[in-house]
Design an enzyme around this catalytic site. Structure first.
Site, short mmCIF file in Angstrom:
data_model
loop_
_atom_site.label_atom_id
_atom_site.label_comp_id
_atom_site.label_asym_id
_atom_site.label_seq_id
_atom_site.Cartn_x
_atom_site.Cartn_y
_atom_site.Cartn_z
N ASP A 90 -21.50 105.33 -44.96
CA ASP A 90 -22.10 104.30 -44.10
C ASP A 90 -22.80 105.02 -42.95
OD1 ASP A 90 -20.61 102.66 -45.77
OD2 ASP A 90 -19.91 101.36 -44.15
N LYS A 152 -26.14 96.94 -43.85
CA LYS A 152 -24.90 96.55 -43.18
C LYS A 152 -25.23 96.08 -41.77
CE LYS A 152 -20.61 98.79 -41.60
NZ LYS A 152 -19.83 100.05 -41.64
N LYS A 181 -23.47 94.22 -46.51
CA LYS A 181 -22.12 94.38 -45.95
C LYS A 181 -22.11 93.79 -44.55
CE LYS A 181 -18.67 97.82 -44.55
NZ LYS A 181 -18.24 99.25 -44.62
#
Length: 222
Positions: A90, A152, A181
């Protein structure tokens, strides 16, 4: 719907997180069958060892939490995390460069990380709390252009976490070309379900146990 636990990246990114805290995180992830644990890069090896012989993956954050590091430093951190056993990355988008309109640099930053891991999952954190709607759309498009697998919402360390509006903007911009996400401020079952019903395929939270059990969360942001 898949089991709720399989949507959750069980997260511990506090500066004060200790090795024993990571052991607890991993034990919880195994017990509740979360998709992954999400940790800072210094703990990837430690987490990987705790999770051997389990199906729980190790997710590592890169350029965290500001995203303002050089591309070279993000690449180096990514490469080391992969050597140490990270299954997913991430990374934080460079918000300042995005807001400067230097889209080529933002794209290069993400592409350089993805090139290190062409067959593994990369999630790009947009940090939507700092972005206007058009910036969220542009950031989503650039992340998709870089071949990121997920976009995300948040680090959990910004001024706020995910919102339904942010996710709706991201979903529309993604056009099915990247998964979403949601993270930051997701602390209970109803909120988690609301995001899943919007089409979110992963949830980043330190309140995964509370979400599954219905207990009150004691966590602050993530």
């Amino acid at each position: 719907m898949k089991p709720l636990s399989s949507y959750i990246d069980h997260t511990l990114l506090k500066a004060t997180a200790t090795k024993s805290d990571i052991v607890q995180l991993c034990n919880e992830a195994k017990h509740y069958q979360f998709h992954s644990v999400c940790v800072n890069s210094c703990y990837v090896t430690w987490a990987k060892d705790q999770l051997k012989n389990s199906n729980v993956k190790v997710c590592c954050v890169i350029g965290f939490p500001l995203g303002a590091m050089s591309t070279a430093s993000k690449v180096a951190e990514t490469k080391q995390a992969l050597v140490d056993g990270a299954d997913e990355i991430d990374m934080v988008l460079n918000v300042g460069l995005l807001k400067s309109g230097d889209f080529d640099a933002v794209l290069k930053d993400m592409e350089s990380v993805k090139k290190c891991m062409p067959h593994l999952i990369l999630k790009v954190i947009l940090e939507t709390c700092y972005l206007e709607e058009l910036e969220i759309i542009k950031a989503s498009e650039l992340a998709i252009q870089s071949a990121a697998d997920f976009i995300k919402t948040s680090t959990g360390f910004g001024s706020r976490g995910a919102t339904v509006q942010d996710v709706e903007i991201m979903k529309k911009a993604a056009k099915g070309q990247a998964k979403i996400k949601a993270s930051g401020g997701i602390k209970d079952y109803q909120t988690a379900l609301e995001y899943i019903n919007l089409g979110v395929e992963r949830l980043g939270t330190s309140s995964g146990i509370a979400i599954l059990t219905g207990e009150a969360s004691t966590e602050n942001n993530y």
